[in-house]
Design a protein around this motif. Structure first.
Motif, PDB file in Angstrom:
ATOM      1  N   CYS A   1       0.836  -1.259   0.019  1.00 42.39           N
ATOM      2  CA  CYS A   1       0.085   0.004   0.146  1.00 42.39           C
ATOM      3  C   CYS A   1       0.799   1.199   0.056  1.00 42.39           C
ATOM      4  O   CYS A   1       0.346   2.422  -0.416  1.00 42.39           O
ATOM      5  N   ARG A   2       1.986   1.165   0.511  1.00 39.09           N
ATOM      6  CA  ARG A   2       2.940   2.396   0.497  1.00 39.09           C
ATOM      7  C   ARG A   2       3.649   2.331  -0.708  1.00 39.09           C
ATOM      8  O   ARG A   2       3.957   3.691  -1.181  1.00 39.09           O
ATOM      9  N   LEU A   3       4.206   1.294  -1.465  1.00 37.18           N
ATOM     10  CA  LEU A   3       5.049   1.403  -2.486  1.00 37.18           C
ATOM     11  C   LEU A   3       3.875   1.553  -3.932  1.00 37.18           C
ATOM     12  O   LEU A   3       4.697   2.301  -4.807  1.00 37.18           O
TER      13      LEU A   3
ATOM     14  N   TYR B   1       3.493 -12.017  -2.215  1.00 35.85           N
ATOM     15  CA  TYR B   1       2.020 -12.204  -2.493  1.00 35.85           C
ATOM     16  C   TYR B   1       1.396 -10.827  -1.904  1.00 35.85           C
ATOM     17  O   TYR B   1       0.519 -10.067  -2.474  1.00 35.85           O
ATOM     18  N   GLY B   2       1.654 -10.728  -0.628  1.00 34.32           N
ATOM     19  CA  GLY B   2       1.125  -9.447  -0.170  1.00 34.32           C
ATOM     20  C   GLY B   2       1.282  -8.258  -0.577  1.00 34.32           C
ATOM     21  O   GLY B   2       0.619  -7.344  -0.739  1.00 34.32           O
ATOM     22  N   VAL B   3       2.623  -8.139  -0.936  1.00 35.73           N
ATOM     23  CA  VAL B   3       3.036  -6.632  -1.574  1.00 35.73           C
ATOM     24  C   VAL B   3       2.326  -6.619  -2.801  1.00 35.73           C
ATOM     25  O   VAL B   3       1.930  -5.408  -3.406  1.00 35.73           O
ATOM     26  N   ALA B   4       2.289  -7.559  -3.790  1.00 29.41           N
ATOM     27  CA  ALA B   4       1.731  -7.508  -5.121  1.00 29.41           C
ATOM     28  C   ALA B   4       0.391  -7.274  -5.106  1.00 29.41           C
ATOM     29  O   ALA B   4      -0.332  -6.856  -5.866  1.00 29.41           O
ATOM     30  N   GLY B   5      -0.092  -8.229  -4.203  1.00 25.73           N
ATOM     31  CA  GLY B   5      -1.728  -8.085  -4.228  1.00 25.73           C
ATOM     32  C   GLY B   5      -2.453  -7.011  -3.711  1.00 25.73           C
ATOM     33  O   GLY B   5      -3.234  -6.640  -4.489  1.00 25.73           O
ATOM     34  N   SER B   6      -1.701  -6.240  -2.777  1.00 24.62           N
ATOM     35  CA  SER B   6      -2.207  -5.133  -2.422  1.00 24.62           C
ATOM     36  C   SER B   6      -2.146  -4.123  -3.506  1.00 24.62           C
ATOM     37  O   SER B   6      -2.961  -3.238  -3.851  1.00 24.62           O
ATOM     38  N   GLY B   7      -0.920  -4.155  -4.292  1.00 21.68           N
ATOM     39  CA  GLY B   7      -0.773  -3.016  -5.081  1.00 21.68           C
ATOM     40  C   GLY B   7      -1.904  -3.357  -6.402  1.00 21.68           C
ATOM     41  O   GLY B   7      -2.454  -2.318  -6.853  1.00 21.68           O
ATOM     42  N   LEU B   8      -2.269  -4.504  -6.704  1.00 23.11           N
ATOM     43  CA  LEU B   8      -3.324  -4.803  -7.756  1.00 23.11           C
ATOM     44  C   LEU B   8      -4.598  -4.277  -7.189  1.00 23.11           C
ATOM     45  O   LEU B   8      -5.328  -3.580  -8.149  1.00 23.11           O
ATOM     46  N   LEU B   9      -5.017  -4.317  -6.188  1.00 25.76           N
ATOM     47  CA  LEU B   9      -6.078  -4.002  -5.539  1.00 25.76           C
ATOM     48  C   LEU B   9      -6.195  -2.422  -5.349  1.00 25.76           C
ATOM     49  O   LEU B   9      -7.402  -1.963  -5.647  1.00 25.76           O
ATOM     50  N   MET B  10      -5.140  -1.950  -5.233  1.00 32.14           N
ATOM     51  CA  MET B  10      -5.239  -0.302  -5.166  1.00 32.14           C
ATOM     52  C   MET B  10      -5.528   0.302  -6.544  1.00 32.14           C
ATOM     53  O   MET B  10      -6.169   1.336  -6.709  1.00 32.14           O
ATOM     54  N   ILE B  11      -4.647  -0.316  -7.480  1.00 27.63           N
ATOM     55  CA  ILE B  11      -4.610   0.338  -9.071  1.00 27.63           C
ATOM     56  C   ILE B  11      -6.374  -0.148  -9.415  1.00 27.63           C
ATOM     57  O   ILE B  11      -7.024   1.052  -9.854  1.00 27.63           O
ATOM     58  N   VAL B  12      -6.897  -1.211  -9.149  1.00 25.61           N
ATOM     59  CA  VAL B  12      -8.054  -1.278  -9.531  1.00 25.61           C
ATOM     60  C   VAL B  12      -9.225  -0.437  -8.977  1.00 25.61           C
ATOM     61  O   VAL B  12     -10.309   0.094  -9.334  1.00 25.61           O
ATOM     62  N   GLU B  13      -8.878  -0.346  -7.602  1.00 25.37           N
ATOM     63  CA  GLU B  13      -9.876   0.805  -6.666  1.00 25.37           C
ATOM     64  C   GLU B  13      -9.918   2.041  -7.167  1.00 25.37           C
ATOM     65  O   GLU B  13     -10.747   2.772  -7.158  1.00 25.37           O
ATOM     66  N   GLY B  14      -8.446   2.537  -7.509  1.00 32.39           N
ATOM     67  CA  GLY B  14      -8.377   3.890  -7.824  1.00 32.39           C
ATOM     68  C   GLY B  14      -9.304   4.003  -9.059  1.00 32.39           C
ATOM     69  O   GLY B  14      -9.810   5.056  -9.654  1.00 32.39           O
ATOM     70  N   TRP B  15      -9.187   2.988 -10.151  1.00 37.26           N
ATOM     71  CA  TRP B  15     -10.058   3.282 -11.255  1.00 37.26           C
ATOM     72  C   TRP B  15     -11.480   3.325 -11.069  1.00 37.26           C
ATOM     73  O   TRP B  15     -12.231   4.101 -11.565  1.00 37.26           O
ATOM     74  N   LEU B  16     -11.869   2.427 -10.369  1.00 40.17           N
ATOM     75  CA  LEU B  16     -13.333   2.462  -9.851  1.00 40.17           C
ATOM     76  C   LEU B  16     -13.718   3.725  -9.286  1.00 40.17           C
ATOM     77  O   LEU B  16     -14.882   4.225  -9.581  1.00 40.17           O
TER      78      LEU B  16
END
Length: 424
Positions: free
Chosen positions: A58-60, A104-119
């Motif tokens: 979430c920070r990176l 997995y946690g680092v990459a997974g949180s990044g994926l969710l942040m990107i799609v949530e930002g788009w949403l």
């Protein structure tokens, strides 16, 4: 409104695939670890590694998106997540699994942040309440459906790792082919304990407590189910029961919390989760355990959204994003801590000790809330939007909340210089 739904359909599909793959892995890894003979402490270490990675991600992620853009960042993180998923099948040892779970946690949180930002960008002003409700339904539905795969494929087979990797790869397709312009740079959130506690002591310690209990539950519940003799298929049904229980109670109790002192339903859920956890630790019989798990989920998983609402009632409207984002990070801190004590108790006293840990946390926070209610009686006036069912996702999802519309917009010039705004 049909135009809004059409514009967010592809993003919601990516979100559903991501949550489906993530929840499937959250169940599969403890189950497979138990089959491989891993000690509970190592399974708890995987949970801790995941939540540490999630917070770091979430920070990176705002920095990564600032450098390469949303689509490239999403593609890179999807590749890392899918590769990590396959890595679990290649390295059947506890230490590599803890490292892989962190990645997995680092990459997974990044994926969710990107799609949530788009949403969030697609939702716009005025539609956030409807979009958040749809997002929450997708979030819950994807979690529940992902557990049904255990009815058809044995956890002992490598097939489930392959299926999870495929699901994560497919989440890239809707984002990769979209013609929508990229959203504004992502914001992240900082954890200011002094400010959070000054705004709402109940929400601050409550969010930490929910994280302590939920971090242990989601990391170790499949191992508990195996330990008491449930089949692999029934493990998936246990998690499904908890998810459905949450879905059934969350909106009715949220409605009630808008009409009474929110601390009453909050403390009721904390005590209820404690009692149901202890009951489940001694229960016998598949159907009885599944029924208790559903009621446990109704109480334990419904608390966080009410805590956010309670903090929002007491915060200034322009501070809602920073306060709720901070509560989410505090929940994450609790989750990364909570798995290890639960695992240590399971190693020392048996699998049922998982719920001794969650019950002690839930009851301890409940006693604190009762003390606060005696010290400061009275009801805080609810925000006009009232209760909102919010997923425990990333700080970007906070901006989907209609209660955040009074918050100031991002400082884009500062974002360009710093790679994302840090919410105070």
């Amino acid at each position: 409104m049909p135009g809004i739904y059409g514009s967010i359909a592809a993003i919601l599909l990516s979100i559903a695939l991501l949550y489906g793959g993530n929840t499937m892995m959250a169940t599969l890894l403890p189950v497979r670890a138990g089959q491989e003979g891993f000690d509970a402490i190592f399974v708890g270490g995987m949970g801790t590694g995941y939540f540490i990675g999630f917070i770091i991600g979430c920070r990176l992620t705002p920095w990564l998106v600032q450098r390469v853009g949303h689509i490239r960042a999403f593609g890179a993180l999807a590749a890392i997540t899918a590769s990590t998923t396959l890595g679990f099948a290649l390295f059947m040892e506890p230490a590599p699994w803890i490292v892989l779970r962190f990645i997995y946690g680092v990459a997974g949180s990044g994926l969710l942040m990107i799609v949530e930002g788009w949403l969030n960008e697609k939702a716009g002003q005025g539609n956030r309440g409807r979009v958040l409700a749809i997002y929450t339904l997708v979030y819950i539905g994807a979690q529940a459906l992902s557990q049904q795969i255990f009815l058809f494929i044995a956890a002992k087979e490598v097939t489930l790792f392959l299926v999870a990797a495929i699901i994560i790869c497919l989440s890239l397709v809707p984002i990769a082919v979209t013609t929508s312009p990229s959203p504004t740079p992502l914001r992240t959130a900082s954890l200011n304990l002094r400010r959070l506690y000054a705004t709402s002591p109940v929400s601050t310690l409550g969010s930490l407590g929910v994280g302590l209990a939920n971090g242990a539950f989601w990391s170790l519940a499949p191992l508990f189910a195996q330990g008491i003799g449930l089949s692999t298929q029934t493990v998936g049904m246990l998690i499904t029961s908890v998810i459905i229980g949450n879905a059934v109670l969350q909106w009715p109790i949220g409605w009630l919390s808008d009409r009474v002192d929110r601390r009453f339903p909050i403390v009721t859920c904390f005590f209820g989760a404690s009692a149901l956890g202890l009951t489940m630790s001694f229960a016998e019989g598949v159907y009885l355990i599944l029924a208790i798990a559903a009621v446990y989920g109704a109480f334990a998983q419904s608390i966080y959204a009410m805590l956010v609402a309670h903090a929002g009632d007491k915060a200034e409207p322009e501070d809602f994003v920073s306060v709720s984002g901070g509560l989410l990070l505090l929940y994450g801190v609790g989750a990364l801590i909570g798995a290890m004590p639960g695992a240590a108790l399971m190693d020392a006293f048996g699998h049922q000790a998982l719920f001794w840990w969650t019950a002690s946390v839930h009851s301890g926070i409940a006693v604190f809330i009762l003390w606060r209610m005696l010290k400061r009686p009275g009801r805080a006036e609810p925000m006009p939007e009232g209760f909102q069912a919010v997923p425990k996702s990333t700080p970007v999802a906070v901006e989907l909340d209609p209660r955040a519309e009074a918050s100031p917009p991002p400082d884009t010039e500062h974002q360009a210089r710093e790679g994302g705004v840090t919410t105070p």
